[in-house]
Design a protein around this motif. Structure first.
Motif, PDB file in Angstrom:
ATOM      1  N   LYS A  25       0.819  -1.213   0.000  1.00 33.12           N
ATOM      2  CA  LYS A  25       0.000   0.000   0.000  1.00 33.12           C
ATOM      3  C   LYS A  25       0.854   1.265   0.000  1.00 33.12           C
ATOM      4  CE  LYS A  25      -4.190  -1.787   2.068  1.00 33.12           C
ATOM      5  NZ  LYS A  25      -5.034  -1.264   0.988  1.00 33.12           N
ATOM      6  N   ILE A  59      -2.316   2.315  14.582  1.00 30.98           N
ATOM      7  CA  ILE A  59      -2.483   3.360  13.579  1.00 30.98           C
ATOM      8  C   ILE A  59      -2.949   4.602  14.320  1.00 30.98           C
ATOM      9  CG2 ILE A  59      -3.698   4.109  11.502  1.00 30.98           C
ATOM     10  CD1 ILE A  59      -3.979   1.142  10.734  1.00 30.98           C
ATOM     11  N   ILE A  64      -4.927  -1.608  16.657  1.00 28.83           N
ATOM     12  CA  ILE A  64      -5.864  -2.301  15.762  1.00 28.83           C
ATOM     13  C   ILE A  64      -5.731  -3.810  15.877  1.00 28.83           C
ATOM     14  CG2 ILE A  64      -6.016  -0.380  14.137  1.00 28.83           C
ATOM     15  CD1 ILE A  64      -4.376  -2.292  12.219  1.00 28.83           C
ATOM     16  N   ASP A  69      -6.144  -9.209  12.290  1.00 29.01           N
ATOM     17  CA  ASP A  69      -7.050  -8.067  12.493  1.00 29.01           C
ATOM     18  C   ASP A  69      -6.878  -7.031  11.385  1.00 29.01           C
ATOM     19  OD1 ASP A  69      -8.083  -8.991  15.087  1.00 29.01           O
ATOM     20  OD2 ASP A  69      -6.055  -8.570  15.799  1.00 29.01           O
ATOM     21  N   MET A  70      -5.626  -6.788  10.991  1.00 24.88           N
ATOM     22  CA  MET A  70      -5.380  -5.814   9.930  1.00 24.88           C
ATOM     23  C   MET A  70      -5.931  -6.333   8.598  1.00 24.88           C
ATOM     24  SD  MET A  70      -1.949  -3.745   8.844  1.00 24.88           S
ATOM     25  CE  MET A  70      -1.048  -5.093   8.113  1.00 24.88           C
ATOM     26  N   LEU A  73      -9.654  -5.855   8.518  1.00 29.07           N
ATOM     27  CA  LEU A  73     -10.000  -4.470   8.168  1.00 29.07           C
ATOM     28  C   LEU A  73      -9.862  -4.242   6.665  1.00 29.07           C
ATOM     29  CD1 LEU A  73      -8.260  -2.543  11.084  1.00 29.07           C
ATOM     30  CD2 LEU A  73     -10.726  -2.685  10.659  1.00 29.07           C
ATOM     31  N   GLU A  74      -8.824  -4.815   6.076  1.00 31.76           N
ATOM     32  CA  GLU A  74      -8.608  -4.694   4.633  1.00 31.76           C
ATOM     33  C   GLU A  74      -9.755  -5.350   3.868  1.00 31.76           C
ATOM     34  OE1 GLU A  74      -6.457  -4.201   0.868  1.00 31.76           O
ATOM     35  OE2 GLU A  74      -6.775  -3.070   2.691  1.00 31.76           O
ATOM     36  N   LYS A  78     -11.946  -1.160   5.241  1.00 34.24           N
ATOM     37  CA  LYS A  78     -11.838  -0.144   6.299  1.00 34.24           C
ATOM     38  C   LYS A  78     -10.389   0.269   6.570  1.00 34.24           C
ATOM     39  CE  LYS A  78     -16.063  -1.431   8.686  1.00 34.24           C
ATOM     40  NZ  LYS A  78     -16.659  -1.835   9.952  1.00 34.24           N
ATOM     41  N   LEU A  79      -9.432  -0.514   6.084  1.00 39.60           N
ATOM     42  CA  LEU A  79      -8.035  -0.223   6.381  1.00 39.60           C
ATOM     43  C   LEU A  79      -7.548   1.063   5.727  1.00 39.60           C
ATOM     44  CD1 LEU A  79      -5.431  -1.066   7.792  1.00 39.60           C
ATOM     45  CD2 LEU A  79      -4.886  -2.471   5.787  1.00 39.60           C
ATOM     46  N   ASP A  80      -7.893   1.256   4.461  1.00 35.34           N
ATOM     47  CA  ASP A  80      -7.421   2.461   3.756  1.00 35.34           C
ATOM     48  C   ASP A  80      -7.890   3.736   4.444  1.00 35.34           C
ATOM     49  OD1 ASP A  80      -5.980   1.020   1.887  1.00 35.34           O
ATOM     50  OD2 ASP A  80      -7.605   1.021   0.402  1.00 35.34           O
ATOM     51  N   LEU A  82      -8.422   4.171   7.614  1.00 34.55           N
ATOM     52  CA  LEU A  82      -7.575   4.365   8.802  1.00 34.55           C
ATOM     53  C   LEU A  82      -6.185   4.861   8.409  1.00 34.55           C
ATOM     54  CD1 LEU A  82      -8.360   1.189  10.943  1.00 34.55           C
ATOM     55  CD2 LEU A  82      -8.945   3.552  11.505  1.00 34.55           C
ATOM     56  N   LEU A  83      -5.646   4.280   7.351  1.00 36.69           N
ATOM     57  CA  LEU A  83      -4.301   4.653   6.917  1.00 36.69           C
ATOM     58  C   LEU A  83      -4.242   6.069   6.358  1.00 36.69           C
ATOM     59  CD1 LEU A  83      -3.206   1.309   5.231  1.00 36.69           C
ATOM     60  CD2 LEU A  83      -2.407   2.230   7.427  1.00 36.69           C
TER      61      LEU A  83
END
Length: 85
Positions: A25, A59, A64, A69-70, A73-74, A78-80, A82-83
């Motif tokens: 990413k 994060i 997280i 878990d990460m 989220l991906e 939902k991960l992007d 947060l990032l």
């Protein structure tokens, strides 16, 4: 871009997988290798509310969880958010 921190060990496949996702990413992160700096382990456990396995991922100072878990989220897209928060 968000501040990403990861507590890891060099021989941990879950750590490598989590770092690979972040690299894919284009996310820069701060890595705390607790196998090389064991004094950081207690801080990690405290920050992770008792989580003692690696990786432990944060994060913007929010815990997280670990690799699974990460990736969860991906998978939920939902991960992007947060990032990029």
């Amino acid at each position: 871009m968000s501040k990403v921190e990861i507590y890891s060990k060099g021989y941990c496949p879950y750590c490598m997988r989590a770092k690979a996702l972040l690299a894919d990413k284009g996310v820069e992160y701060i890595e705390y290798p607790i196998d090389k700096q064991p004094e950081l382990r207690d801080k990690m456990i405290k920050r992770a509310n008792g989580g003692s396995t690696v990786p432990q991922i944060f994060i913007n100072d929010k815990h997280i969880g670990g690799c699974d878990d990460m990736f969860a989220l991906e998978q939920k897209d939902k991960l992007d958010a947060l990032l990029n928060g």
